[in-house]
Design a protein around this motif. Sequence first.
Motif, short mmCIF file in Angstrom:
data_model
loop_
_atom_site.label_atom_id
_atom_site.label_comp_id
_atom_site.label_asym_id
_atom_site.label_seq_id
_atom_site.Cartn_x
_atom_site.Cartn_y
_atom_site.Cartn_z
N CYS A 14 23.43 16.21 6.95
CA CYS A 14 24.07 14.93 6.77
C CYS A 14 25.32 15.11 5.66
O CYS A 14 26.15 14.28 5.59
CB CYS A 14 23.37 13.78 6.40
N VAL A 19 29.65 14.95 12.14
CA VAL A 19 28.86 14.22 13.33
C VAL A 19 29.74 13.52 14.15
O VAL A 19 30.18 12.00 13.71
CB VAL A 19 27.88 13.26 12.34
N MET A 48 31.02 10.14 12.37
CA MET A 48 30.50 9.39 10.97
C MET A 48 31.75 9.61 9.97
O MET A 48 31.98 10.76 9.77
CB MET A 48 29.52 9.93 10.58
N CYS A 58 28.35 12.34 5.08
CA CYS A 58 28.37 11.21 6.00
C CYS A 58 28.34 10.07 5.18
O CYS A 58 27.74 9.77 3.84
CB CYS A 58 27.01 11.03 6.71
N ALA A 60 27.09 7.21 5.61
CA ALA A 60 25.78 6.43 5.61
C ALA A 60 24.75 6.99 4.94
O ALA A 60 23.39 6.59 5.12
CB ALA A 60 25.39 6.23 7.24
N LEU A 61 24.93 8.16 4.26
CA LEU A 61 24.05 9.09 3.51
C LEU A 61 23.63 8.33 1.98
O LEU A 61 24.83 8.23 1.43
CB LEU A 61 24.26 10.37 3.51
N CYS A 71 19.02 7.88 5.31
CA CYS A 71 19.98 7.26 6.04
C CYS A 71 19.86 5.76 6.13
O CYS A 71 18.89 5.29 6.53
CB CYS A 71 19.81 7.81 7.68
N ILE A 73 21.39 3.82 7.86
CA ILE A 73 21.71 3.27 9.34
C ILE A 73 20.53 3.99 10.23
O ILE A 73 20.94 4.11 11.34
CB ILE A 73 23.26 3.23 9.72
N PRO A 78 23.88 7.39 15.44
CA PRO A 78 24.58 8.07 16.45
C PRO A 78 23.51 9.25 17.28
O PRO A 78 22.54 9.82 16.56
CB PRO A 78 25.75 8.70 16.22
N CYS A 81 22.40 12.57 15.96
CA CYS A 81 21.41 12.74 14.62
C CYS A 81 20.01 12.27 15.20
O CYS A 81 19.04 12.90 14.75
CB CYS A 81 21.62 11.34 13.61
N ARG A 132 11.95 11.80 9.72
CA ARG A 132 12.44 10.57 9.38
C ARG A 132 12.67 9.74 10.38
O ARG A 132 12.96 10.15 11.66
CB ARG A 132 13.70 10.61 8.45
S1 SF4 Z 1 21.19 10.55 10.01
FE1 SF4 Z 1 22.45 8.90 9.09
S2 SF4 Z 1 23.32 9.88 7.02
FE2 SF4 Z 1 22.66 11.48 8.42
S3 SF4 Z 1 24.51 12.00 9.58
FE3 SF4 Z 1 23.61 10.83 10.90
S4 SF4 Z 1 24.03 8.63 10.22
FE4 SF4 Z 1 24.85 10.23 8.59
#
Ligand code: SF4
Length: 132
Positions: A14, A19, A48, A58, A60-61, A71, A73, A78, A81, A132
């Motif tokens: 991530c 991504v 992302m 990312c 969202a990390l 993560c 989200i 997407p 991931c 996960r």
């Molecule tokens: S799993 Fe979540 S944190 Fe990791 S790259 Fe994908 S959206 Fe971002």
Amino acid sequence: MSDVNPCMSCGACCAYFRVSFYWAEADDAGGLVPAELTEAVTPFLRCMSGTRQKPCRCSALEGTPGEATRCTIYHQRPSPCREFMASGENGEANEACDRARAHYGLPPLYKDMPFHTPADAATEGLSRVQLR
Ligand code: SF4
Ligand code: SF4
């Protein structure tokens, strides 16, 4: 082997790869991914946010790659991931996973898998990594 999800103490992918995904995966186009966490790459491709720059991370990390991450989200992430496999899942190495881990000083996962050899393949169903 531990049954702890290795991704929980990693998150390297991530914060290593861009991504990108079809633009309509975002929620402003009928998909799930929060659009405010994405940016346009081309008219048909988004990524992302934070993943096409250096250093890459990312948006969202949460947490620290190589230590503990999450993560934020997870259920809206997407397709790349969702499809990315931790090395050793299904008994197959994922060079990209191990490369990202190496960037953060983490050892490859695959060498530690108990089903690394054909003789151990029958144990895969009992010991596969919880992702996960
Ligand atoms: S799993 Fe979540 S944190 Fe990791 S790259 Fe994908 S959206 Fe971002
Ligand atoms: S898929 Fe691999 S690189 Fe990504 S978080 Fe899991 S163990 Fe780390």
